[in-house]
Each structure stands twice: as C-alpha cells, then as structure tokens.
Motif scaffolding. Structure first.
Motif, PDB file in Angstrom:
ATOM      1  N   LYS A 117      60.595  13.591  53.799  1.00 49.77           N
ATOM      2  CA  LYS A 117      59.785  14.175  53.869  1.00 49.77           C
ATOM      3  C   LYS A 117      58.770  13.705  53.107  1.00 49.77           C
ATOM      4  CE  LYS A 117      59.940  16.805  57.475  1.00 49.77           C
ATOM      5  NZ  LYS A 117      58.496  16.601  58.602  1.00 49.77           N
ATOM      6  N   ALA A 127      64.406  15.418  55.691  1.00 52.11           N
ATOM      7  CA  ALA A 127      63.653  16.250  57.103  1.00 52.11           C
ATOM      8  C   ALA A 127      64.992  17.438  57.526  1.00 52.11           C
ATOM      9  CB  ALA A 127      63.057  15.213  58.597  1.00 52.11           C
ATOM     10  N   GLY A 129      64.357  19.081  61.090  1.00 60.69           N
ATOM     11  CA  GLY A 129      63.791  19.785  62.182  1.00 60.69           C
ATOM     12  C   GLY A 129      61.906  19.652  62.024  1.00 60.69           C
ATOM     13  N   SER A 130      61.231  20.459  61.778  1.00 54.72           N
ATOM     14  CA  SER A 130      59.712  20.002  61.255  1.00 54.72           C
ATOM     15  C   SER A 130      59.327  20.413  59.731  1.00 54.72           C
ATOM     16  CB  SER A 130      58.711  21.356  62.177  1.00 54.72           C
ATOM     17  OG  SER A 130      59.051  22.444  61.653  1.00 54.72           O
TER      18      SER A 130
END
Length: 277
Positions: A117, A127, A129-130
C-alpha cells in the motif's frame, strides 16, 4: 527479595510518564499540522521511538532466552516462548522502519511496488482487499491480544492466582493492572482526540514503551512476577532501575534526533500535501 509492587519500580513510572508526555505533545500540536506531522510522520519521532523500544526489547528477550538455556540446556516451553517473542519483536522493529530501506535509500522490488500500500519493502502494509494487512487483520489481532493480556487476565488473576502461575509456567508474564489501564486509556484518548490519518502511530508507540518497561520490570526486577528475576539483590535492582530510567529518556531524545536526521521535517516542508489522503 526485590520489591514486587509495580510502583516500587521507577522504570514503569518513567515509561508511563514518557507516554503521557508524547500524548500531551500530540494534544498541544493538534492544531499545528506541521508539528503534528513531525511527531507521527514516517521516520518521525513516534516511529523512531517504536523502533528503538522494539529493538531494545528484542535484545532483552534474547538475553533471557540465552540465560534460560544456560540454566536448563534443553528445549522446553519457556525457552520456546522467549525465542519466539524475541523473533516476533525483532520483526516488529525491522518492519517499523521497512528494514532500513529509506535509511539506506534502497528502491523497493517490483513485488512490493505492486502489492504494498505504501510501495515499501515490508510485510504489514501488503495489500489485503481495499486495505492493508496491518489495518484489516493485524490491528484486530493486536487489540484482542492486548486487551486480554493487559486487562482481562490481570483482573482474573487477582481472584484466581493460579492464572498468573499458569501464564508464567509458559515463559510469559502478566503486566501490572494499573499501568496497563493507563496504557489502554492513552490509546483511547489518542484515537478520540487526535484528528490525523496517522494517529494510530501514537497507540503503537504507547504499546512499545509499555511492553519494554513491563518486560524489564517483570523478568529483570521481579515486579508482579512470581518466578526468580535476573536481579534478585535489592541494591543491584535499584541501581539497574536507575540506569534503565536514564536509558528510557535517552531513547526518546535519540528518536527525536533521528527524526530530524532522517529528514522528516524537511520532507513535510517540501511536501505540503503529504498524508492528505
């Protein structure tokens, strides 16, 4: 015999005062964005303090593992616990500064550029998922383990002393209840009063300091600990407590200086939009 009450050990008190001091700084600087960023930014004061505390804690736990082996040269539950905790805390220290990546100015491999991220060489920001592994999973595990270890088990152990003996039989310890309550309260205050995308760094630093001082007080000085401590002689325990308190203050000063040396302040000054997301 050493004093077995937590307030008889200044290392715990000094650790709490350092956490309170940093919380006060955050509150005072809450309306001064550049100053608050200097506190919680990557390679800032709080992050360097985390690294220093975790690195020292890993060394203390590693020393205990060696001592355990020298006393009882066989693989048992206590030794495995100490070795495992040493590795875990050392990993946390290295992850905190992305394995010296920014310090050595090393570019991230392609895998981390695509899957991290923050495009850094570390595991906790991968990372998921979101969000990131840290936010989606690790923070939840840390919260459950932290509350259980610091609040639930110490409360239960007050009524059932066998719980503490069981924990200690596995090579672990229970931190004193009231310092743990103060630690949890500071984490809650930081989340409720500080409006900043990196406010979670404050709680992580509070935890690093809390575990550093309670581990040292328990295993080395015998505070709230039923097994023999490293320093059994009262004069020796008092002297090493004083030295460790001095070291704690030095760690905070060193973290502050490292944040300046790493260019945290200069980075903020030249990137006014940094951390706006």
């Amino acid at each position: 015999m050493v004093n077995n009450k937590w307030y008889g050990h200044p290392v715990i008190v000094v650790g709490m005062l350092i956490n309170v001091f940093v919380m006060i700084l955050a509150l005072v600087w809450a309306n001064d964005p550049p100053a608050l960023w200097r506190l919680v930014v990557e390679d800032g004061i709080v992050e360097w303090m985390q690294f220093l505390c975790f690195a020292l804690l890993a060394g203390l736990l590693g020393f205990l593992a060696v001592e355990q082996w020298q006393r009882t040269p066989k693989v048992n539950l206590q030794l495995l616990a100490l070795v495992g905790l040493t590795a875990l805390v050392a990993l946390a220290a290295l992850e905190e500064i992305s394995w010296f990546q920014r310090i050595l100015n090393i570019a991230s491999p392609e895998f981390f550029l695509e899957n991290n991220k923050q495009a850094e060489t570390n595991i906790h920001n991968l990372a998921m998922g979101s969000g990131s592994l840290h936010k989606v999973l690790l923070l939840k595990i840390i919260a459950v383990v932290g509350l259980t270890h610091n609040i639930i088990l110490p409360i239960v152990a007050r009524k059932r002393p066998g719980v503490q003996r069981w924990v200690e039989s596995m090579g672990l310890y229970l931190p004193p209840l009231w310092p743990s309550v103060i630690y949890i309260v500071l984490v809650a205050i930081s989340h409720l009063t500080i409006d900043h995308p990196r406010k979670g760094e404050l709680g992580e630093m509070f935890g690093a300091v809390h575990y550093l001082v309670t581990v040292f007080a328990a295993y080395y000085l015998g505070a709230n600990y039923g097994r023999p401590a490293v320093f059994q002689d009262q004069p020796d325990a008092r002297r090493v407590s004083t030295l460790f308190c001095m070291l704690l203050v030095f760690l905070l000063m060193t973290g502050w200086m490292l944040s300046a040396g790493a260019g945290a302040g200069a980075y903020i000054a030249t990137h006014p939009g940094f951390g706006a997301e």
